[in-house]
Design a protein around this motif. Structure first.
Motif, PDB file in Angstrom:
ATOM      1  N   ARG A 201       0.826  -1.199   0.000  1.00  0.00           N
ATOM      2  CA  ARG A 201       0.000   0.000   0.000  1.00  0.00           C
ATOM      3  C   ARG A 201       0.866   1.258   0.000  1.00  0.00           C
ATOM      4  N   ALA A 202       2.005   1.191   0.674  1.00  0.00           N
ATOM      5  CA  ALA A 202       2.914   2.340   0.688  1.00  0.00           C
ATOM      6  C   ALA A 202       3.386   2.653  -0.725  1.00  0.00           C
ATOM      7  N   ALA A 203       3.750   1.610  -1.472  1.00  0.00           N
ATOM      8  CA  ALA A 203       4.207   1.816  -2.846  1.00  0.00           C
ATOM      9  C   ALA A 203       3.079   2.370  -3.715  1.00  0.00           C
ATOM     10  N   ARG A 204       1.873   1.816  -3.562  1.00  0.00           N
ATOM     11  CA  ARG A 204       0.747   2.262  -4.392  1.00  0.00           C
ATOM     12  C   ARG A 204       0.382   3.721  -4.114  1.00  0.00           C
ATOM     13  N   LEU A 205       0.280   4.087  -2.833  1.00  0.00           N
ATOM     14  CA  LEU A 205      -0.107   5.452  -2.490  1.00  0.00           C
ATOM     15  C   LEU A 205       0.969   6.466  -2.869  1.00  0.00           C
ATOM     16  N   ALA A 206       2.219   6.098  -2.651  1.00  0.00           N
ATOM     17  CA  ALA A 206       3.306   7.026  -2.992  1.00  0.00           C
ATOM     18  C   ALA A 206       3.317   7.311  -4.490  1.00  0.00           C
ATOM     19  N   ALA A 207       3.152   6.246  -5.302  1.00  0.00           N
ATOM     20  CA  ALA A 207       3.156   6.434  -6.751  1.00  0.00           C
ATOM     21  C   ALA A 207       1.906   7.166  -7.222  1.00  0.00           C
ATOM     22  N   LYS A 208       0.769   6.814  -6.665  1.00  0.00           N
ATOM     23  CA  LYS A 208      -0.493   7.417  -7.089  1.00  0.00           C
ATOM     24  C   LYS A 208      -0.578   8.893  -6.734  1.00  0.00           C
ATOM     25  N   LEU A 209      -0.110   9.258  -5.539  1.00  0.00           N
ATOM     26  CA  LEU A 209      -0.268  10.623  -5.038  1.00  0.00           C
ATOM     27  C   LEU A 209       0.955  11.498  -5.262  1.00  0.00           C
ATOM     28  N   SER A 246      -4.752   1.260 -10.595  1.00  0.00           N
ATOM     29  CA  SER A 246      -4.735   2.543  -9.878  1.00  0.00           C
ATOM     30  C   SER A 246      -4.669   3.739 -10.818  1.00  0.00           C
ATOM     31  N   GLY A 247      -4.381   3.489 -12.097  1.00  0.00           N
ATOM     32  CA  GLY A 247      -4.147   4.580 -13.031  1.00  0.00           C
ATOM     33  C   GLY A 247      -2.703   5.028 -13.043  1.00  0.00           C
ATOM     34  N   ASN A 248      -1.901   4.426 -12.177  1.00  0.00           N
ATOM     35  CA  ASN A 248      -0.460   4.731 -12.100  1.00  0.00           C
ATOM     36  C   ASN A 248       0.325   3.427 -12.006  1.00  0.00           C
ATOM     37  N   ALA A 249      -0.092   2.437 -12.781  1.00  0.00           N
ATOM     38  CA  ALA A 249       0.508   1.106 -12.675  1.00  0.00           C
ATOM     39  C   ALA A 249       1.986   1.112 -13.036  1.00  0.00           C
ATOM     40  N   VAL A 250       2.366   1.887 -14.036  1.00  0.00           N
ATOM     41  CA  VAL A 250       3.780   1.927 -14.426  1.00  0.00           C
ATOM     42  C   VAL A 250       4.638   2.447 -13.284  1.00  0.00           C
ATOM     43  N   ALA A 251       4.223   3.572 -12.706  1.00  0.00           N
ATOM     44  CA  ALA A 251       4.977   4.150 -11.588  1.00  0.00           C
ATOM     45  C   ALA A 251       4.960   3.211 -10.383  1.00  0.00           C
ATOM     46  N   CYS A 252       3.827   2.538 -10.137  1.00  0.00           N
ATOM     47  CA  CYS A 252       3.732   1.618  -9.006  1.00  0.00           C
ATOM     48  C   CYS A 252       4.693   0.447  -9.158  1.00  0.00           C
ATOM     49  N   LEU A 286       0.620  -2.110 -19.345  1.00  0.00           N
ATOM     50  CA  LEU A 286       0.413  -1.289 -18.147  1.00  0.00           C
ATOM     51  C   LEU A 286       0.126   0.165 -18.523  1.00  0.00           C
ATOM     52  N   LYS A 287       0.881   0.686 -19.479  1.00  0.00           N
ATOM     53  CA  LYS A 287       0.692   2.082 -19.893  1.00  0.00           C
ATOM     54  C   LYS A 287      -0.666   2.270 -20.557  1.00  0.00           C
ATOM     55  N   ALA A 288      -1.073   1.299 -21.380  1.00  0.00           N
ATOM     56  CA  ALA A 288      -2.377   1.405 -22.034  1.00  0.00           C
ATOM     57  C   ALA A 288      -3.504   1.408 -21.006  1.00  0.00           C
ATOM     58  N   THR A 289      -3.357   0.606 -19.954  1.00  0.00           N
ATOM     59  CA  THR A 289      -4.362   0.576 -18.890  1.00  0.00           C
ATOM     60  C   THR A 289      -4.400   1.912 -18.157  1.00  0.00           C
ATOM     61  N   ASP A 290      -3.237   2.464 -17.845  1.00  0.00           N
ATOM     62  CA  ASP A 290      -3.180   3.777 -17.198  1.00  0.00           C
ATOM     63  C   ASP A 290      -3.865   4.839 -18.057  1.00  0.00           C
ATOM     64  N   ASP A 291      -3.592   4.818 -19.364  1.00  0.00           N
ATOM     65  CA  ASP A 291      -4.171   5.819 -20.267  1.00  0.00           C
ATOM     66  C   ASP A 291      -5.691   5.705 -20.316  1.00  0.00           C
ATOM     67  N   ARG A 292      -6.202   4.484 -20.370  1.00  0.00           N
ATOM     68  CA  ARG A 292      -7.651   4.290 -20.429  1.00  0.00           C
ATOM     69  C   ARG A 292      -8.319   4.765 -19.138  1.00  0.00           C
ATOM     70  N   LEU A 293      -7.686   4.506 -18.014  1.00  0.00           N
ATOM     71  CA  LEU A 293      -8.253   4.947 -16.740  1.00  0.00           C
ATOM     72  C   LEU A 293      -8.255   6.471 -16.644  1.00  0.00           C
ATOM     73  N   ARG A 294      -7.208   7.105 -17.129  1.00  0.00           N
ATOM     74  CA  ARG A 294      -7.168   8.572 -17.094  1.00  0.00           C
ATOM     75  C   ARG A 294      -8.229   9.181 -18.001  1.00  0.00           C
ATOM     76  N   ASP A 295      -8.579   8.470 -19.077  1.00  0.00           N
ATOM     77  CA  ASP A 295      -9.605   8.950 -20.002  1.00  0.00           C
ATOM     78  C   ASP A 295     -11.006   8.483 -19.612  1.00  0.00           C
ATOM     79  N   ASP A 296     -11.126   7.888 -18.409  1.00  0.00           N
ATOM     80  CA  ASP A 296     -12.415   7.388 -17.916  1.00  0.00           C
ATOM     81  C   ASP A 296     -13.019   6.330 -18.839  1.00  0.00           C
TER      82      ASP A 296
END
Length: 459
Positions: A201-209, A246-252, A286-296
């Motif tokens: 969770r620390a990794a996910r929140l740090a990357a997401k936020l 999370s929308g930030n899978a690459v960074a996570c 992973l990047k394609a998933t992040d992009d789709r989530l950012r575009d709702d």
């Protein structure tokens, strides 16, 4: 100068107040306004307070509002018991077995409402922890201060009162948000032993936020990461899925690798990224998933999991083909092996199996561009997802790009253009090809005949 301003605004002392009382920020000290809170969450707090209970919007929603983000959902924490909450709201239901919470419904909106909880420690209840220090149950009602201390990070232990528009902060979470730091409440080593999932969770929140993990919070991760092996697989998979979606899978995933938390969780993180043949495709997925989530746009967990496991499927396919097994049986064997191997370390629920297998089985069919096979593939219910999978592979160098481009043109072509695009299949007898062409020509010349291309755009 900025540090002095933050210290002056939010206080210098990082230790919790000895009296257990929070720092309360009035509406002039924070940007959250009650109108920004969902109507259902506001109504839930207002009705509970009207009945004489304490009630606050809590956790991630408060954190996200302070950061200027739009929360996905709202949770409410209250001094009322589940039965008391249920008696106040006609449209509500109590859920959960180990620890009951109440879902308050307002139209299509649902607000998860929980009673303040106390944290049970090894000292308070030695029988409530396993041999590694993991807390087995903390389902005991408590005070608001105890509920705040039970939470993992300071930025998640914030309470917002939408009636008075006040932020209640027991552990300097507001100050840590301003400093862009992720800080564990209490002793990090002990908290990781209590619940090893907190490391993920620390990794996910740090990357997401966009936060930096505090040095004292990060240090024990490197020596306690093996404790993740003791977490039930169902819960571990749930946390990994949150990370990947999370929308930030690459960074996570990059942060997981930096913290060395990736070993044994997913083949992607163990070997696919380091494999020259499959690594670019895994990252592209992973990047394609992040992009789709950012575009709702909607995303499919099964699609992403199939992409992450494709490296193992492809390696198994080559192994079985090299041993003399025909391609299709070899692919079936490779699929079953990849899924079985994955379940040893992190069990993927079987509800995803059917979709993943279909995506894999359809990949070789994109190489077949003669006869009726392209038309039959277009009519397959999973064509669109399978094509996206193949096209993503092609752009990553894992499949022939010219064939992906052929399929892109073929989908939009009319019947005559499709016939011209056919790639002769040497396995098809010439006599059969001539008969097929003659039949199409006759049908096309018939009075009133209307050619209609198969529809393959179904998601």
């Amino acid at each position: 100068m900025i540090k002095k301003y933050i210290d002056k605004l939010f206080g210098r002392d990082r230790a919790p107040r000895k009296d257990g009382r929070p720092t309360i920020y009035g509406p002039d000290k924070h940007p959250i306004r009650r109108e920004a809170i969902s109507k259902c969450a506001r109504r839930t707090c207002e009705e509970l307070q009207r009945a004489g209970h304490a009630a606050f919007v809590v956790g991630g929603a408060v954190r996200d509002h302070l950061l200027g983000h739009v929360p996905k959902d709202y949770d409410v924490a209250t001094s009322a018991t589940p039965e008391e909450v249920r008696s106040i709201f006609r449209r509500s239901r109590i859920i959960g077995r180990r620890f009951q919470i109440v879902h308050v419904l307002c139209g299509q909106d649902v607000v998860e409402t929980s009673t303040f909880r106390a944290q049970l420690t090894r000292e308070a209840d030695p029988d409530n922890t396993d041999e590694h220090g993991r807390v087995l149950s903390d389902n005991v009602f408590g005070t608001q201060a105890e509920d705040a201390a039970r939470r993992d990070f300071t930025v998640n232990a914030l309470f917002y009162d939408p009636v008075k528009e006040e932020v209640w902060d027991y552990h300097h979470g507001v100050k840590d948000l301003a400093a862009k730091k992720l800080v564990m409440i209490g002793d990090p080593a002990l908290r990781y032993r209590e619940d090893p999932v907190r490391m993920l969770r620390a990794a996910r929140l740090a990357a997401k936020l966009g936060l930096t993990i505090d040095a004292k919070t990060e240090a024990p991760i490197h020596t306690h990461r093996h404790l993740i092996e003791n977490v039930p697989q169902a819960r571990l998979f749930e946390e990994i899925l949150k990370l990947l979606l999370s929308g930030n899978a690459v960074a996570c995933t990059q942060l997981l690798r930096k913290l060395e938390l990736h070993h044994g969780l997913l083949p992607l993180l163990d070997d696919a990224l380091e494999n020259k043949a499959t690594g670019p495709f895994a990252l592209a997925a992973l990047k394609a998933t992040d992009d789709r989530l950012r575009d709702d746009k909607p995303v499919s967990p099964a699609f992403l999991l199939a992409a992450l496991l494709w490296g193992r499927v492809e390696n198994g396919l080559r192994k079985h083909e090299d041993s003399g097994q025909p391609s299709i049986p070899a692919l079936h064997s490779a699929m079953h092996e990849a899924l079985d191997e994955q379940r040893v370390s992190l069990a993927i629920p079987r509800r995803f199996d059917a979709t993943m297998k279909e995506l894999w089985l359809l990949q070789p069919r994109f190489l077949q561009r003669g006869g009726q096979r392209p038309y039959r593939l277009l009519e397959h219910p999973r064509f669109r997802a399978a094509y996206d999978f193949f096209e993503l592979r092609a752009r990553s160098g894992n499949a022939p790009l010219d064939i992906a481009q052929w399929w892109e043109r073929f989908q939009d072509a009319n019947a005559d253009e499709r016939e011209e695009m056919m790639v002769e299949d040497e396995a098809e007898p010439k006599k059969k090809r001539r008969r097929r062409r003659g039949k199409r020509k006759t049908e096309g010349a018939a009075p009133g005949a209307q050619q209609q291309a198969p529809q393959g755009d179904e998601e």
